[in-house]
Scaffold this motif. Sequence first.
Motif, PDB file in Angstrom:
ATOM      1  N   TYR A   1     -30.557  30.380 -43.466  1.00  0.00           N
ATOM      2  CA  TYR A   1     -31.712  29.575 -43.848  1.00  0.00           C
ATOM      3  C   TYR A   1     -31.344  28.659 -45.017  1.00  0.00           C
ATOM      4  O   TYR A   1     -30.467  28.977 -45.838  1.00  0.00           O
ATOM      5  CB  TYR A   1     -32.861  30.471 -44.276  1.00  0.00           C
ATOM      6  CG  TYR A   1     -33.716  31.001 -43.155  1.00  0.00           C
ATOM      7  CD1 TYR A   1     -34.396  30.140 -42.300  1.00  0.00           C
ATOM      8  CD2 TYR A   1     -33.882  32.374 -42.975  1.00  0.00           C
ATOM      9  CE1 TYR A   1     -35.198  30.626 -41.280  1.00  0.00           C
ATOM     10  CE2 TYR A   1     -34.684  32.872 -41.954  1.00  0.00           C
ATOM     11  CZ  TYR A   1     -35.343  31.991 -41.116  1.00  0.00           C
ATOM     12  OH  TYR A   1     -36.139  32.471 -40.120  1.00  0.00           O
TER      13      TYR A   1
ATOM     14  N   SER B   1     -37.587  38.654 -42.183  1.00  0.00           N
ATOM     15  CA  SER B   1     -37.197  37.447 -41.458  1.00  0.00           C
ATOM     16  C   SER B   1     -38.195  37.080 -40.360  1.00  0.00           C
ATOM     17  O   SER B   1     -38.044  36.025 -39.732  1.00  0.00           O
ATOM     18  CB  SER B   1     -35.803  37.636 -40.842  1.00  0.00           C
ATOM     19  OG  SER B   1     -35.780  38.782 -40.003  1.00  0.00           O
TER      20      SER B   1
ATOM     21  N   TYR C   1     -40.900  35.347 -39.500  1.00  0.00           N
ATOM     22  CA  TYR C   1     -41.628  34.283 -40.198  1.00  0.00           C
ATOM     23  C   TYR C   1     -43.099  34.121 -39.796  1.00  0.00           C
ATOM     24  O   TYR C   1     -43.894  33.670 -40.630  1.00  0.00           O
ATOM     25  CB  TYR C   1     -40.885  32.944 -40.038  1.00  0.00           C
ATOM     26  CG  TYR C   1     -40.460  32.610 -38.631  1.00  0.00           C
ATOM     27  CD1 TYR C   1     -41.339  32.077 -37.705  1.00  0.00           C
ATOM     28  CD2 TYR C   1     -39.151  32.844 -38.217  1.00  0.00           C
ATOM     29  CE1 TYR C   1     -40.947  31.779 -36.422  1.00  0.00           C
ATOM     30  CE2 TYR C   1     -38.745  32.547 -36.924  1.00  0.00           C
ATOM     31  CZ  TYR C   1     -39.642  32.006 -36.034  1.00  0.00           C
ATOM     32  OH  TYR C   1     -39.247  31.719 -34.760  1.00  0.00           O
TER      33      TYR C   1
ATOM     34  N   ILE D   1     -44.073  34.198 -43.778  1.00  0.00           N
ATOM     35  CA  ILE D   1     -44.121  32.845 -44.326  1.00  0.00           C
ATOM     36  C   ILE D   1     -45.515  32.269 -44.107  1.00  0.00           C
ATOM     37  O   ILE D   1     -46.116  32.451 -43.051  1.00  0.00           O
ATOM     38  CB  ILE D   1     -43.060  31.946 -43.655  1.00  0.00           C
ATOM     39  CG1 ILE D   1     -41.663  32.517 -43.872  1.00  0.00           C
ATOM     40  CG2 ILE D   1     -43.140  30.529 -44.206  1.00  0.00           C
ATOM     41  CD1 ILE D   1     -41.234  32.644 -45.318  1.00  0.00           C
TER      42      ILE D   1
ATOM     43  N   THR E   1     -40.668  27.854 -41.496  1.00  0.00           N
ATOM     44  CA  THR E   1     -39.675  28.887 -41.762  1.00  0.00           C
ATOM     45  C   THR E   1     -38.929  28.522 -43.044  1.00  0.00           C
ATOM     46  O   THR E   1     -39.169  27.468 -43.650  1.00  0.00           O
ATOM     47  CB  THR E   1     -38.663  29.013 -40.604  1.00  0.00           C
ATOM     48  OG1 THR E   1     -37.773  27.887 -40.636  1.00  0.00           O
ATOM     49  CG2 THR E   1     -39.371  29.079 -39.258  1.00  0.00           C
TER      50      THR E   1
ATOM     51  N   ALA F   1     -41.397  25.665 -47.555  1.00  0.00           N
ATOM     52  CA  ALA F   1     -41.882  26.981 -47.124  1.00  0.00           C
ATOM     53  C   ALA F   1     -42.276  27.842 -48.319  1.00  0.00           C
ATOM     54  O   ALA F   1     -41.630  27.818 -49.370  1.00  0.00           O
ATOM     55  CB  ALA F   1     -40.813  27.686 -46.303  1.00  0.00           C
TER      56      ALA F   1
END
Length: 643
Positions: A357, A428, A430, A434, A454, A460
């Motif tokens: 990322y 992870s 998302y 997120i 993401t 984000a």
Amino acid sequence: MNRPIQHRDSRANPSAQNAPHSKREFSKPNMNAIPRPAAALRGIQAPYNFVPLADWVYFPPWSASASHDLPFSDGISGTLEFTLHTESPLLVAHEQEVGEKRFIIAPDGRPMIPGSSLRGMIRNVLEIATFGKMHLIDDRHLGIRDLSGGMPAYAKAMTEKVGRAYRARAETGWLRFEQGVWKVYPCRHSRIEHDDLTALLGPDAGREFKDFVLGKLDDSQRSAQAKYRKWEELGGRPDIRFEPGPLRDHPHSRGNLLRYSKAAQIGHGRRKGRLVLTGQPSPRKHMEFLFYQTEQHPIEPSKDVMRGFLKIHEDSKDWEYWKQRHWQSGDAIPVFFIYEGGRIASLGLAQMFKLPYKLSIHDALRNSSEDHCEQGRLDFVETLFGCTQAEAQGRRGLKSRVSFGAAFSDDARFGDSVTVILNSPKPSYYPNYIRQATAANGMQLDPEAQGYTTLMDEFAELRGWKRYPSKPFHPPRCLQPSKVTSTLHPLKTGATFKGKLRFHNLKPEELGGLVWALTWNGDRNLVHQLGTGKPLGFGQVRLELDRVKLQANDPGLPTEPAGRVLQQCGLMFCATMEQACRDQEPGGWRNSHQITTLLAMADSSIGEGRHLNPMVLDHQTRRNDFVEAKKRENFYVLEDYEP
């Protein structure tokens, strides 16, 4: 909180990042186009949810003068004795135990809750209630491997369309550390079927290898290193003779075509290839790789590319396996890489490898507010509980002015043991972790979004403080013991623990905040979450104050009756927070999203009837709710937990 996001493009397409808003083409999720059976997934559910992360942090004006040695003029010291009541089975287990989770027992034979467990439980409540920093999280750099459709940028980065087929963009090579730098020696590759590998081993050994690879697929079987060791144990050789087939289209799942070279004449071809095994994510995977014809001129990945690769794989069993072989035996490490613009853009240990990322966890935290990573000022909880790491960071350290002792039970009785799977949520994922721009129903993406936000997106933000909502307890189904289960040995509901905390030189607002967090401001319907098994409803506890001893720094200040003094301190705490929120939260502190959500999660009556079970991931039945939720016809997100 999933509130609308202004002036933000929720896709990681570089070409769209700087495009004018009016010219962007938004792909709206078609929510109703595909009919579903009655049992189809209707949304994301989870045993956890999030208290929204605020975009500001409260720094109390007295934090710079807080001290053990210099008394506040209105400071108070003393002790609070309390009783902890278990409202559901409780298990505070030894951390070092694996498979069997047993309650901590004191030397005198009584069940014991360590003071550190109580401290952590109360600290987290106060961090949220006082709009504190979310800084006690690791600054991890996560990676992403996602072909579900929820993140088209990944598929675009890793595959390309060739006619009617798709072709993996990743090239292959051997990674070596030479003369102080990492180098990749490119090579060619073909795919080889599992059936061809089993034929090389012979009937019995081949059957054992295939059963191992395609068996129950617990964690011990999914890694590449486990497959390598099984292959070697059964007499498999690393080098295999074969003939590489031409690049051609092969049928794949859901009517798709994949273009690749498939190995033929296994065992007696003219070429010699090195067998490369990768992880086994599901029984559907039926091929491995043969690397051959290695070039003699290496490519040197940049330091940034290698840094991203190493951060993603720092906890990887496969990377640990290859690293040991490289340092000990000099074996080159098989890698897959994307070559762009005359350089290696990324690399990994599988053909569809994890991409790093762009943002780390702390980068996303700073997007909410730089104050969350502020090191120069102390928030309410740091001022109260101390910040001993500060001196190592070159700033003033502060010891805790609150000390929790261990709590002991004289009436606890052990209940029935139960064998369960204790899954750990993946940060992870998302759609949950997120912050997303949501549709009006709160369960799906905003139709104007091109996809999920993401950590590939520069704007984000983290979703918030993760907590497990309380709910009426129902005994979980007992499973057969296996490598992935844990057997819990909890206490029965109804046990009581006696404990004490000591505090020194607290301002009235601080003492009021501490009591507010301990007792939920006296609301007996609200509970805390403690110990192991919170996703299953274990560990719901309630605290009541028993005896209070207060001593004011100023002899002229009243300390009796103690109950009235605590009440006044509580009022001062609430008034302080209302004042702090006056210009930040339109509805004030008590009516803010943070406080209403925090209190709702502590109320089991609100949790009753809510969907607080984990989604299903079953390799045997090929059911994967996590992938299903991210499909374009769904685009589900975790709904906010509101009363």
